[in-house]
Design a protein around this motif. Structure first.
Motif, short mmCIF file in Angstrom:
data_model
loop_
_atom_site.label_atom_id
_atom_site.label_comp_id
_atom_site.label_asym_id
_atom_site.label_seq_id
_atom_site.Cartn_x
_atom_site.Cartn_y
_atom_site.Cartn_z
N ALA A 1 47.46 30.61 49.58
CA ALA A 1 48.39 31.38 48.74
C ALA A 1 49.31 32.25 49.60
N LEU A 2 48.78 32.80 50.67
CA LEU A 2 49.63 33.61 51.57
C LEU A 2 50.70 32.73 52.23
N GLU A 3 50.35 31.49 52.55
CA GLU A 3 51.32 30.57 53.11
C GLU A 3 52.42 30.25 52.10
N LEU A 4 52.09 30.31 50.81
CA LEU A 4 53.08 30.07 49.76
C LEU A 4 54.04 31.25 49.60
N GLY A 5 53.69 32.40 50.20
CA GLY A 5 54.58 33.55 50.13
C GLY A 5 53.98 34.80 49.52
N ALA A 6 52.70 34.77 49.11
CA ALA A 6 52.08 35.96 48.55
C ALA A 6 52.13 37.11 49.55
N ASP A 7 52.32 38.34 49.05
CA ASP A 7 52.40 39.51 49.92
C ASP A 7 51.04 40.03 50.34
#
Length: 333
Positions: A180-186
């Motif tokens: 999810a962080l790779e998808l752009g989550a902060d």
């Protein structure tokens, strides 16, 4: 043609692959040569008679397909043999050829392959309808996504960022949070797997609050349900909007006094019914999603593919909540 069939209520193991008659298009209909089928959680529910709709058996699961128009019925205009298209029949898609109404087709952009197209419409359509139309997510708001590595959850992460929100991704493993962080989550956090007692729920609520900031989340996107729902609700800000999207962890019972104390709205998300009731709004949302795809702001992550003969394994992987991103069944000639 080959078809994956549900002949009696049951789990994925109850599905069989059999030869059935090829479809013939009637007036206003087309037949699609199916190339890929997106796998979604409703596939597991519908074969077990636990979904909102109960088709007459035998039927094939498979709510969204991508393929090529193979035959065109009488009176169809603007659709031609050889067109690359997506269809969302709701069920019936795990077949080699599928008959649908011509007006329901969505063209596939030249830059999009069949696997990506098959994993695009339902997840992004659901999440965009939830965030844009139901929650009216605004730039600068904080969005908490439960189940952030699954199909609709991953789409919600990407769309939340594209809409200017601060996105906090919650999932059950470190790998899923990293995804999810790779998808752009902060920001991200790992929540416990399995049932929680009240003490564990209170601890999780504190972790949600810590991750979302002093005031808590403005919008919660809950595609999980179960014991995770109340902790997320407790961690919301004043005038928050709680989106009810799905229940793979079970249908929760929410203490409504919490909604009163924080003026929180609990909002249902039934994308399929919304599409049927307002097709013009759906078409507008699809156009906006295709534009976001063209701009590189969203893209389905197809993590696993299965052949048609192993479609039951694809649905089982989704049911087990082991999937990261999108699972697709490929239909080979």
């Amino acid at each position: 043609m080959r078809a994956v069939l549900s002949k009696a209520p049951g789990g994925p193991e109850s599905l069989v692959v059999e030869e059935v008659m090829d479809p013939t298009p009637g007036p206003g209909e087309v037949v699609i040569e199916v190339k890929a089928v997106g796998v979604n959680y409703p596939d597991a529910l519908i074969i077990a008679d636990k979904y909102q709709f109960r088709p007459e058996r035998p039927f094939a699961p498979g709510a969204e397909v991508a393929g090529v128009v193979d035959a065109v019925g009488e009176g169809v205009k603007g659709v031609f043999r050889g067109d690359r298209v997506v269809a969302v029949p709701g069920w019936g898609g795990m077949v080699e050829r599928l008959k649908v109404r011509a007006e329901t087709l969505i063209p596939i952009p030249d830059s999009m392959d069949y696997e990506t197209a098959a994993g695009f419409i339902m997840t992004y359509g659901t999440s965009y309808y939830a965030l844009k139309d139901r929650a009216q997510l605004q730039p600068g708001e904080t969005l908490l996504v439960l189940g952030a590595a699954g199909g609709v959850g991953a789409a919600a992460v990407e769309l939340g960022k594209a809409m200017g929100a601060r996105v906090v991704a919650a999932a059950s493993t470190n790998d899923k949070v990293e995804f999810a962080l790779e998808l752009g989550a902060d920001n991200g956090l790992i929540y416990p797997s399995g049932p929680m007692d009240k003490a564990a729920q209170k601890t999780l609520s504190g972790e949600f609050k810590l991750s979302t900031g002093r005031d808590g989340a403005d919008v919660v996107f809950d595609g999980v349900g179960g014991d995770y729902a109340e902790p997320a609700l407790r961690a919301m800000d004043w005038n928050g909007r709680y989106l009810v999207v799905g229940f793979p962890a079970g249908i929760p019972s929410l203490p409504l006094n919490l909604t009163l104390l924080k003026s929180v709205s609990v909002i249902g998300v039934f994308w399929g019914a919304a599409v049927a009731r307002d097709p013009k709004a759906h078409a507008a949302n699809m156009a906006e999603l295709m534009q976001l795809y063209a701009e590189g702001k969203i893209k389905p992550r197809v993590s696993r593919t299965f052949p048609l003969e192993r479609a039951h394994e694809a649905i089982q992987a989704l049911s087990d909540r082991t999937a990261v991103g999108k699972i697709v069944v490929k239909v080979e000639d």
